[in-house]
Design a protein around this motif. Structure first.
Motif, mmCIF file in Angstrom:
data_model
loop_
_atom_site.group_PDB
_atom_site.id
_atom_site.type_symbol
_atom_site.label_atom_id
_atom_site.label_comp_id
_atom_site.label_asym_id
_atom_site.label_seq_id
_atom_site.Cartn_x
_atom_site.Cartn_y
_atom_site.Cartn_z
ATOM 1 N N LEU A 345 0.862 -1.329 -0.187
ATOM 2 C CA LEU A 345 0.101 -0.044 -0.069
ATOM 3 C C LEU A 345 0.853 1.236 0.008
ATOM 4 C CD1 LEU A 345 -2.685 -0.907 2.640
ATOM 5 C CD2 LEU A 345 -2.822 -1.122 0.257
ATOM 6 N N VAL A 346 1.800 1.390 0.854
ATOM 7 C CA VAL A 346 2.609 2.453 1.013
ATOM 8 C C VAL A 346 4.341 2.178 1.217
ATOM 9 C CG1 VAL A 346 1.040 4.153 1.878
ATOM 10 C CG2 VAL A 346 2.009 2.596 3.507
ATOM 11 N N PRO A 347 5.030 2.875 0.945
ATOM 12 C CA PRO A 347 6.481 2.402 1.024
ATOM 13 C C PRO A 347 7.148 2.900 2.519
ATOM 14 C CG PRO A 347 6.594 4.491 -0.155
ATOM 15 C CD PRO A 347 5.152 4.043 0.333
ATOM 16 N N ASN A 348 6.546 3.393 3.489
ATOM 17 C CA ASN A 348 6.832 3.978 4.523
ATOM 18 C C ASN A 348 7.724 2.857 5.395
ATOM 19 O OD1 ASN A 348 4.431 5.427 3.984
ATOM 20 N ND2 ASN A 348 4.884 6.886 5.274
ATOM 21 N N ARG A 349 8.838 3.424 6.203
ATOM 22 C CA ARG A 349 9.529 2.643 7.125
ATOM 23 C C ARG A 349 8.510 2.112 8.116
ATOM 24 N NH1 ARG A 349 12.740 3.636 11.559
ATOM 25 N NH2 ARG A 349 12.379 5.989 11.450
ATOM 26 N N ILE A 350 8.891 1.079 8.772
ATOM 27 C CA ILE A 350 7.950 0.226 9.860
ATOM 28 C C ILE A 350 8.722 0.171 11.162
ATOM 29 C CG2 ILE A 350 6.708 -1.982 10.675
ATOM 30 C CD1 ILE A 350 5.624 -0.655 8.136
ATOM 31 N N VAL A 351 8.059 1.063 12.141
ATOM 32 C CA VAL A 351 8.725 0.731 13.486
ATOM 33 C C VAL A 351 7.807 0.077 14.292
ATOM 34 C CG1 VAL A 351 8.962 2.057 15.690
ATOM 35 C CG2 VAL A 351 9.767 3.038 13.429
ATOM 36 N N GLN A 352 8.147 -1.059 14.998
ATOM 37 C CA GLN A 352 7.549 -1.910 16.004
ATOM 38 C C GLN A 352 7.607 -1.417 17.330
ATOM 39 O OE1 GLN A 352 8.722 -6.012 15.226
ATOM 40 N NE2 GLN A 352 7.946 -6.128 13.144
ATOM 41 N N ILE A 353 6.567 -1.579 17.988
ATOM 42 C CA ILE A 353 6.358 -1.596 19.743
ATOM 43 C C ILE A 353 6.706 -2.705 19.975
ATOM 44 C CG2 ILE A 353 5.087 -0.717 21.535
ATOM 45 C CD1 ILE A 353 3.272 0.763 19.882
ATOM 46 N N PRO A 354 7.918 -2.991 20.921
ATOM 47 C CA PRO A 354 8.121 -4.314 21.433
ATOM 48 C C PRO A 354 7.005 -4.685 22.623
ATOM 49 C CG PRO A 354 10.122 -2.846 21.586
ATOM 50 C CD PRO A 354 9.018 -2.077 21.048
ATOM 51 N N ALA A 355 6.994 -5.827 22.542
ATOM 52 C CA ALA A 355 5.846 -6.403 23.563
ATOM 53 C C ALA A 355 5.979 -5.966 24.946
ATOM 54 C CB ALA A 355 5.760 -8.054 23.314
ATOM 55 N N GLY A 356 4.903 -5.189 25.467
ATOM 56 C CA GLY A 356 5.284 -4.969 27.126
ATOM 57 C C GLY A 356 5.929 -3.646 27.309
ATOM 58 N N GLU A 357 5.951 -2.770 25.863
ATOM 59 C CA GLU A 357 6.737 -1.566 26.074
ATOM 60 C C GLU A 357 5.756 -0.577 25.323
ATOM 61 O OE1 GLU A 357 10.699 -1.533 24.724
ATOM 62 O OE2 GLU A 357 11.207 -3.412 25.405
ATOM 63 N N ALA A 358 6.229 0.731 25.413
ATOM 64 C CA ALA A 358 5.830 1.968 25.061
ATOM 65 C C ALA A 358 6.368 2.790 24.420
ATOM 66 C CB ALA A 358 5.125 2.569 26.305
ATOM 67 N N LEU A 359 5.788 3.707 23.573
ATOM 68 C CA LEU A 359 6.616 4.630 22.739
ATOM 69 C C LEU A 359 5.967 6.205 23.170
ATOM 70 C CD1 LEU A 359 6.881 3.351 19.175
ATOM 71 C CD2 LEU A 359 8.524 3.045 20.903
ATOM 72 N N ARG A 360 6.980 7.026 23.530
ATOM 73 C CA ARG A 360 6.425 8.411 23.587
ATOM 74 C C ARG A 360 6.944 9.201 22.347
ATOM 75 N NH1 ARG A 360 8.332 9.663 28.333
ATOM 76 N NH2 ARG A 360 6.470 8.924 29.346
ATOM 77 N N CYS A 361 5.966 9.907 21.652
ATOM 78 C CA CYS A 361 6.206 10.305 20.331
ATOM 79 C C CYS A 361 6.234 11.776 20.406
ATOM 80 C CB CYS A 361 5.225 9.772 19.329
ATOM 81 S SG CYS A 361 4.867 8.114 19.499
ATOM 82 N N GLY A 362 7.240 12.357 19.744
ATOM 83 C CA GLY A 362 7.304 13.843 19.565
ATOM 84 C C GLY A 362 6.204 14.431 18.806
ATOM 85 N N GLU A 363 5.891 13.682 17.915
ATOM 86 C CA GLU A 363 4.606 13.859 16.994
ATOM 87 C C GLU A 363 4.172 12.553 16.469
ATOM 88 O OE1 GLU A 363 6.312 16.310 13.557
ATOM 89 O OE2 GLU A 363 5.436 18.006 14.629
ATOM 90 N N LEU A 364 2.987 12.258 16.733
ATOM 91 C CA LEU A 364 2.149 10.992 16.498
ATOM 92 C C LEU A 364 1.274 11.086 15.562
ATOM 93 C CD1 LEU A 364 1.752 8.031 16.986
ATOM 94 C CD2 LEU A 364 0.136 8.692 18.691
ATOM 95 N N VAL A 365 0.897 10.893 14.309
ATOM 96 C CA VAL A 365 -0.004 10.946 13.615
ATOM 97 C C VAL A 365 -1.171 9.948 13.692
ATOM 98 C CG1 VAL A 365 -0.940 10.960 11.163
ATOM 99 C CG2 VAL A 365 1.250 12.147 11.935
ATOM 100 N N VAL A 366 -2.347 10.095 14.052
ATOM 101 C CA VAL A 366 -3.404 9.274 14.285
ATOM 102 C C VAL A 366 -4.440 9.450 13.154
ATOM 103 C CG1 VAL A 366 -2.897 8.986 16.665
ATOM 104 C CG2 VAL A 366 -4.633 10.790 15.973
ATOM 105 N N ALA A 367 -5.310 8.394 13.046
ATOM 106 C CA ALA A 367 -6.666 8.681 12.248
ATOM 107 C C ALA A 367 -7.733 7.883 12.556
ATOM 108 C CB ALA A 367 -6.449 8.012 10.834
ATOM 109 N N SER A 368 -9.101 8.503 12.231
ATOM 110 C CA SER A 368 -10.127 7.991 12.918
ATOM 111 C C SER A 368 -10.411 6.485 12.572
ATOM 112 C CB SER A 368 -11.489 8.938 12.297
ATOM 113 O OG SER A 368 -11.260 8.807 11.043
ATOM 114 N N PRO A 369 -11.125 5.966 13.298
ATOM 115 C CA PRO A 369 -11.680 4.441 12.677
ATOM 116 C C PRO A 369 -12.662 4.700 11.860
ATOM 117 C CG PRO A 369 -12.550 4.710 15.092
ATOM 118 C CD PRO A 369 -11.495 5.959 14.597
ATOM 119 N N SER A 370 -12.863 3.749 10.917
ATOM 120 C CA SER A 370 -13.987 3.808 10.009
ATOM 121 C C SER A 370 -15.169 4.049 10.646
ATOM 122 C CB SER A 370 -13.848 2.984 8.753
ATOM 123 O OG SER A 370 -12.529 2.838 8.090
#
Length: 544
Positions: A345-370
C-alpha cells in the motif's frame, strides 16, 4: 530389608515429598484423599495440618481451610503459610475484619509475598475504610515497594473516586475522542474527510426461501488524520495518553456505544468508571521517538481486525501532509502477511512497539476508525448487529485498487480452491475431512491460507474460478478475485455479522452464496457442520 517404621524421620519425609509432588502437579483431589489417611495417623504434625488447609483452600473449601489452618496454629505451627491460608480463607468467606487482622500477621511474616500484601490492603479497606487502609498501604509499600502493590492501592482509590492521589505508575484518565480533545485544546485536525458508510445486507442462504432481507447503510465516523504532540502509546493498546493526562480513543468515547465496550483485552486498562479509566502505565518501559504514524492497537494481529480497522485508515492517513516522511508504528507480533499487505500500500518504514513496552512520540499522526468496531462487548449491551463492526466500501476499494496496481490479474482463471480452517482453534467445520475429500475428488485444491504469503493469497484469488471456504478472515482477500468468480461461504446458521461482508462484496460488484448448517447457536465462534449433499447440490446449481 525391614520396612521403615511409620514414625521414622525418613518415612515422614517421604510422605511430605509425595504430597508435595501431588499438590504441585495439580493432583489436589488425590492429595485430599491421602491426607484423610495421614492426618489421623499423625494428628500432631503441623506440616500435614497446614498442607491439608492449603489443599482445602485450593479446592474452594474455605470453611474447612480456615478450620484446619486454625488447628495447625493451635498445635504450635510457626509456618507463615498456615497464617496466610487462614487469612485468605476468611477473605474468601467475606469475613473482612478477621481477614485484615490475620493477613497483617501473614504479611509481616512473609514481607516478600505480593499476594499477601495486596490482600491485606484490600481487606483493611473493606473492613475499616480507606483511611485505615492508607496507613496499612504506607507500611506495606515501605516494606515491599512493588508495582503490583501500588496498583492494588490505585484500584481502591479509583473505586472511591479519589483520582488525585494515584501512586506512581497509575493514572486516572478521562476519556475523550481525538476531535473533542483537539477542539478543547484550541487546535484543528490536519485532514478532515466525509463520513464513510458501511453497507449491511442479510445474505441469501442456498436452499432457503429468498425472503425480504434486512438492508441498511450504516454511517461511520467523520474521517480525519491529525498530529498529537507528546503522546504515549502502548503495545497492543488502543489508548493514546496525552501529556495532560487525558486518554484518547474514539471508540471508547463513542457517545452511543462506547459505554458497552468490555476492555479486558487492553492490559493498560485496569478499571473503568463511567468516562474515566484507571491505567497501569508503570508496567511499560518507555522509548522516546521523534515521530510516527499509529497503526498499532487492539488485536492488530488478527487479520479480521487488521484490514478493516487499520489498513482502511491508510486511505486518509496518507492525506496528512507529513505522512510520506514518517515511519508507521505497528505491534511487534504482527504476522508476516500483515506487513506484506501494508508494504504493497505504502513504502513507509516500519517501527515496531516491542511487546510490553511503550513509545512516547514527539509527533504522532493518528486517524479516525472507519466505524464503531468493538473487540468485546459487555453482556448487557444493546448495540445493534449492524453497528458491531463494519467493512467500509471506500476503504476496501482503496485497498483493492492499490494492491492491483502492483499485481495485475493473470489471463487464466481456472483454479478451483477449498480454503481449509482445519488448523485453526475455533469456528471449525466438524465434517472438514469429508468435505475436503469430496471437493478434492472434484478437482479442488485444498489450501491453508495461513501458510501462504499475502501475495500468494492475492494470486490464489486472482486465478480462481470457484472458491469454497468456511467463514474466516481470509475471505477479506476475495476483493482481489475476478468479479465472475463463484464464491461459496460455509457458515453457522446464525450468520452473525456476515451481513457487512455481503453488503461490501455486493457493493464492489461480487455475488456470493452462503451455505449454512442445521445447528442453531448463539456463539459466533462455535463449531458447525455442513451436510455434504447440500454442498454438492449448491456447486452443481451454481455451475449450471
Amino acid at each position: 530389608m525391614e520396612p521403615e517404621p511409620a514414625d521414622s524421620p525418613d518415612y515422614v519425609q517421604k510422605i511430605r515429598e509425595s504430597l508435595k509432588i501431588l499438590v504441585d502437579g495439580g493432583g489436589l483431589l488425590n492429595a485430599r484423599e491421602l491426607l484423610k489417611t495421614l492426618r489421623p495417623a499423625f494428628p500432631e504434625d503441623t506440616w500435614l495440618a497446614t498442607m491439608e488447609a492449603y489443599v482445602h483452600l485450593r479446592l474452594g473449601s474455605n470453611e474447612q481451610a480456615a478450620e484446619v489452618a486454625a488447628e495447625a496454629l493451635s498445635l504450635g505451627s510457626d509456618d507463615p503459610m498456615a497464617v496466610l491460608v487462614l487469612g485468605t480463607a476468611h477473605r474468601n468467606r467475606g469475613r473482612h475484619v478477621q481477614a485484615a487482622e490475620v493477613l497483617l500477621d501473614a504479611h509481616r511474616r512473609l514481607p516478600g509475598r505480593v499476594d499477601a500484601a495486596c490482600m491485606l490492603v484490600e481487606e483493611t479497606a473493606a473492613a475499616h475504610g480507606l483511611e485505615r487502609a492508607r496507613s496499612i498501604y504506607d507500611e506495606v509499600f515501605d516494606r515491599l515497594p512493588d508495582h503490583s502493590v501500588a496498583i492494588c492501592w490505585a484500584k481502591l482509590l479509583f473505586e472511591a473516586g479519589v483520582d488525585g492521589e494515584m501512586p506512581v505508575g497509575a493514572v486516572s484518565a478521562p476519556v475523550m475522542s481525538v476531535p473533542a480533545w483537539t477542539a478543547q485544546a484550541g487546535s484543528t485536525l490536519d485532514f478532515i474527510g466525509p463520513r464513510e458508510n458501511t453497507p449491511v445486507e442479510t445474505p441469501p442462504v442456498f436452499g432457503e426461501p429468498d425472503a425480504a432481507r434486512f438492508k441498511v447503510s450504516v454511517p461511520g465516523y467523520i474521517r480525519y488524520a491529525s498530529t498529537l504532540r507528546g503522546a504515549t502509546i502502548f503495545a497492543k493498546s488502543g489508548i493514546v495518553l496525552m501529556p495532560d493526562g487525558v486518554a484518547l480513543n474514539d471508540t471508547i468515547a463513542d457517545e452511543r456505544f462506547g459505554r458497552f465496550l468490555d476492555l479486558r483485552h487492553d492490559k493498560t486498562v485496569v478499571r473503568r468508571r463511567g468516562e474515566r479509566l484507571l491505567l497501569d502505565v508503570g508496567q511499560y518501559p518507555v522509548t522516546e521517538i521523534e515521530a510516527g504514524v499509529m497503526l498499532s492497537g487492539w488485536v492488530s494481529e488478527h487479520f479480521g481486525h487488521w484490514v478493516p480497522e487499520y489498513l482502511c485508515r491508510v486511505s486518509y492517513l496518507e492525506r496528512h501532509p507529513l505522512f510520506a516522511e514518517l515511519p508507521i508504528i505497528v505491534d511487534s507480533d504482527m504476522p508476516a502477511q500483515h506487513l506484506e499487505y501494508l508494504s504493497l500500500l505504502v513504502p513507509n518504514r516500519i517501527v515496531q512497539i516491542p511487546a510490553g513496552e511503550a513509545l512516547r512520540c514527539g509527533e504522532l499522526v493518528v486517524a479516525s476508525p472507519s466505524t464503531f468496531f468493538p473487540v468485546h462487548l459487555t453482556p448487557d449491551h444493546n448495540v445493534p448487529p449492524q453497528n458491531q463492526g463494519g467493512l467500509p466500501t471506500d476503504g476496501f476499494r482503496f485497498l483493492q485498487n492499490r494492491v492491483l496496481q502492483h499485481m495485475p490479474a493473470p489471463s487464466s482463471r481456472r483454479r478451483k480452491l477449498y480454503l481449509s480452517r482445519k488448523s485453526r482453534t475455533w469456528r471449525n467445520l466438524v465434517n472438514e475431512d469429508a468435505i475436503s475429500d469430496a471437493l478434492a475428488a472434484r478437482g479442488f485444491e485444498i489450501l491453508f491460507p495461513e501458510d501462504l504469503s499475502f501475495e500468494e493469497q492475492v494470486k490464489m484469488y486472482q486465478a480462481a474460478k470457484v472458491v469454497v471456504a468456511p467463514n474466516g478472515s481470509s475471505l477479506l482477500n476475495a476483493i482481489f478475485a475476478p468479479k465472475d468468480m463463484t464464491l461459496v461461504i460455509l457458515s453457522q446458521r446464525g450468520l452473525f455479522n456476515w451481513g457487512t461482508y455481503y453488503g461490501l462484496m455486493r457493493e464492489l460488484g461480487y455475488d456470493l452464496t452462503f451455505l449454512c448448517g442445521d445447528e442453531e447457536t448463539d456463539q459466533k465462534h462455535a463449531n458447525y457442520s455442513i451436510p455434504l449433499p447440500r454442498l454438492i447440490a449448491a456447486l452443481e446449481a451454481l455451475s449450471a
